[in-house]
Design an enzyme around this catalytic site. Structure first.
Site, PDB file in Angstrom:
ATOM      1  N   SER A  95       0.828  -1.199   0.000  1.00 27.35           N
ATOM      2  CA  SER A  95       0.000   0.000   0.000  1.00 27.35           C
ATOM      3  C   SER A  95       0.869   1.259   0.000  1.00 27.35           C
ATOM      4  O   SER A  95       1.761   1.394  -0.836  1.00 27.35           O
ATOM      5  CB  SER A  95      -0.942  -0.045   1.208  1.00 27.35           C
ATOM      6  OG  SER A  95      -1.915   0.967   1.146  1.00 27.35           O
TER       7      SER A  95
ATOM      8  N   ASP B  94      -8.258  -4.738  -6.243  1.00 20.90           N
ATOM      9  CA  ASP B  94      -7.699  -3.842  -5.237  1.00 20.90           C
ATOM     10  C   ASP B  94      -7.803  -2.393  -5.725  1.00 20.90           C
ATOM     11  O   ASP B  94      -7.340  -2.047  -6.816  1.00 20.90           O
ATOM     12  CB  ASP B  94      -6.238  -4.228  -4.984  1.00 20.90           C
ATOM     13  CG  ASP B  94      -5.594  -3.424  -3.862  1.00 20.90           C
ATOM     14  OD1 ASP B  94      -6.225  -2.469  -3.364  1.00 20.90           O
ATOM     15  OD2 ASP B  94      -4.460  -3.750  -3.484  1.00 20.90           O
TER      16      ASP B  94
ATOM     17  N   HIS C   5      -7.792  -5.158  -0.907  1.00 20.68           N
ATOM     18  CA  HIS C   5      -6.498  -4.546  -0.595  1.00 20.68           C
ATOM     19  C   HIS C   5      -5.795  -5.228   0.582  1.00 20.68           C
ATOM     20  O   HIS C   5      -4.609  -4.989   0.805  1.00 20.68           O
ATOM     21  CB  HIS C   5      -6.706  -3.059  -0.286  1.00 20.68           C
ATOM     22  CG  HIS C   5      -5.439  -2.287  -0.114  1.00 20.68           C
ATOM     23  ND1 HIS C   5      -4.458  -2.213  -1.083  1.00 20.68           N
ATOM     24  CD2 HIS C   5      -4.964  -1.553   0.936  1.00 20.68           C
ATOM     25  CE1 HIS C   5      -3.463  -1.469  -0.653  1.00 20.68           C
ATOM     26  NE2 HIS C   5      -3.739  -1.047   0.563  1.00 20.68           N
TER      27      HIS C   5
END
Length: 565
Positions: free
Chosen positions: A386, A450, A543
């Site tokens: 991320s 995602d 995610h």
């Protein structure tokens, strides 16, 4: 500096001319070049709801400009007109995040405490029995037993074929061969995703797992300074495969925390800063690395473009690995400098040198250089999930900008998971020249729908672009090597429907994967709960690191050749 008026909006415009020195092989390229420093900052707090409505419904550029701040008035008007929908998404998302920032923080505190209360007392039944016996264990933050919410989503801590990984590292260095694809590549990527996941934990948890489970050498865990947030909000840890004569150094940046509004605000931020010859770079990610503060944009040019000689001497060195080893001498010289000199070194607004040294970029770079000197055969990997992935690829980008080529020669690879875009096409071309030859060194892993790798949004004219090798895994964990993930922005009704259908399948899969692939893949009740929430927000549920760990371990096509030590 001049005052301009556009569409009823009064704002200040300033074009800052800076001399940027880039040293290259030819005499002409060694000369300093004058260039205009451009930037655009989206400030959701500057405009009101009426301005937002006018900008949304009637495309009133003057109303849109109220939310923008730039080095030149032309940039603001052009961006507000050309990228209206992208800027609107950024403004609306960040306003919502700001509104729910404190409730989100308190929710995270409660969720983390409750999850650890259950975990440390053996579940609901264990908690009930301990309550009856007066033996309830109360979770204590920042201890070895206090696990983050990310850790509770996926409780796996052991590496995939860890023994093979260490053997492959030693063999590849001694024999000067590449890591074999079947075992080494999968195990190596697994180390990266597990380290990216581990970065969400506190320092004591990280040390315990690295030392006792991975049997590696824990170097240190750093809480680093973000001058814009005025907090130590960037976390990163470093490990080596062994304490002496190490072959591998791994740097792992912490990613977006689920209940941290600042992290989500950064992911949805559209603001950029243009670095001459490098390109336009996401301003929030630069701030997270400690390379500037949007409240005084001159800090970016001094920290990134190395204009000031004193600052360059104190922090940059020559680019040699030995340049940062005599830190005591540099510190003494810095201490003798006056307060005014220190302030001048980083622009008009004071950015104290002691705080610069606590930022992520300078902290990690200094430690990395000392480790590379200490371990003569070692090469290093940078990784993150991320937001951590964005910092992982931005870190070597700035190393190249600062001409730290002795360091870059020792780079083995950059592996990111669910990483957002960090800059424009110019940045991509600049870095591809350093990361693609003689073998690819940058691998960007994307799982299914995602949402975060699709941020900030991209289209035919938009500036944010991905680069590097993209390893895309669908919800069956089938790997494809592509230039860009499918449906890069998730626009359109078709994509929305397919994303929700996919979320239904992922929920069903969560109940059966433990039976089809083994007990280690059985998902926790907390992860199942997130899958249920993912029926409404599929891009958020996808995610989670769980699917990235599964993708690496269960990927059915292995087409990537690892770079050699």
């Amino acid at each position: 500096m001049s005052t301009k008026k556009i569409g009823g909006t009064v704002f200040m415009a300033a074009a800052t001319s800076t001399a940027t020195k880039f040293e290259n092989n030819t005499d002409d390229q060694e000369k300093s070049e004058e260039s205009i420093t451009n930037y655009l900052i989206v400030r959701p707090e500057k405009g009101g709801m009426l301005d937002l409505l006018r900008y949304l419904a009637w495309a009133d550029i003057g109303s849109g400009v109220r939310f923008l701040e730039s080095s030149e008035e032309g940039i603001m008007g052009e961006e507000a007109a050309d990228h209206r929908w992208i800027i609107l998404v950024s403004i609306i998302a960040r306003k919502i995040i700001s509104l729910f920032g404190k409730p989100l923080e308190y929710t995270g505190f409660v969720v983390d405490f409750f999850l650890n209360l259950l975990f440390q007392n053996g579940g609901i039944m264990g908690l009930f029995l301990n309550f009856l016996q007066g033996k309830v264990v109360t979770p204590q933050r920042d201890t070895e037993t206090f696990i983050s919410s990310i850790g509770h989503l996926d409780g796996r801590i052991d590496l995939y074929r860890a023994e093979n990984l260490l053997e492959q590292i030693d063999h590849s260095v001694s024999a000067e061969k590449t890591i074999t694809e079947e075992i080494g590549n999968r195990a190596h990527m697994d180390l990266c995703i597990m380290a990216s996941k581990l970065a969400y934990e506190n320092a004591k948890v990280v040390r315990s797992i690295v030392v006792h489970h991975w049997k590696m050498h824990f170097v240190d865990f750093y809480n680093c300074w973000n001058d814009f947030q005025k907090e130590f909000s960037t976390q990163v840890f470093i490990l080596c495969d062994k304490p002496k004569d190490a072959n591998l150094i791994l740097i792992s940046f912490r990613g977006t925390e689920p209940f941290d509004s600042y992290d989500w605000d950064t992911d949805f931020d559209y603001s950029w800063y243009e670095i001459p010859k490098l390109g336009k770079v996401h301003m929030g990610f630069l701030e997270a690395l400690g390379l500037g503060n949007r409240d005084d944009t001159t800090t970016f040019q001094y920290l990134l473009q190395m204009k000031n000689t004193n600052f360059n001497h104190d922090y940059e060195g020559s680019g040699s690995l030995l340049s940062n080893t005599d830190s005591d001498m540099e510190q003494n010289e810095l201490d003798r400098s006056s307060d005014s000199d220190r302030a001048t070194a980083v622009g008009h607004k004071k950015f104290p040198p002691e705080m610069v040294k606590k930022t992520a970029y300078y902290t990690v770079r200094k430690k990395l250089k000392s480790l590379l000197v200490e371990h003569k055969n070692a090469k290093f990997i940078v990784t993150g999930h991320s937001l951590g992935g964005a910092l992982a690829i931005l870190f070597p980008s700035v190393l190249v900008l600062h001409q730290q080529m002795d360091v870059m020669k020792r780079l083995l690879g950059v592996y990111t998971f669910g990483q957002p875009r960090i800059g424009n096409r110019q940045l991509a071309k600049f870095m591809e020249a350093h990361l693609e030859y003689p073998v690819p060194k940058y691998f960007r892993v994307v799982y299914s729908y995602d949402l975060v790798p699709r941020l900030p949004y991209d289209d035919k004219t938009f500036l944010y672009k991905h680069f590097g090798v993209c390893l895309y895994y669908n919800s069956l964990y089938i790997e494809q090597k592509v230039d860009e993930e499918p449906d890069p922005n998730l626009y359109g009704l078709r994509n929305v429907i397919s994303a929700h259908l996919n979320a239904i399948w992922e929920l069903i899969r969560s109940f059966i994967i433990g039976y089809t692939h083994g007990r280690e893949y059985k998902e926790s009740w907390f992860m199942v709960l997130v899958r249920i929430m993912g029926l409404a927000l599929p891009g958020i549920a996808a995610h989670c690191p769980t699917d990235y760990v599964n993708s690496v371990r269960l990927g059915k096509e292995r087409v990537v050749q690892m770079s050699s030590f």
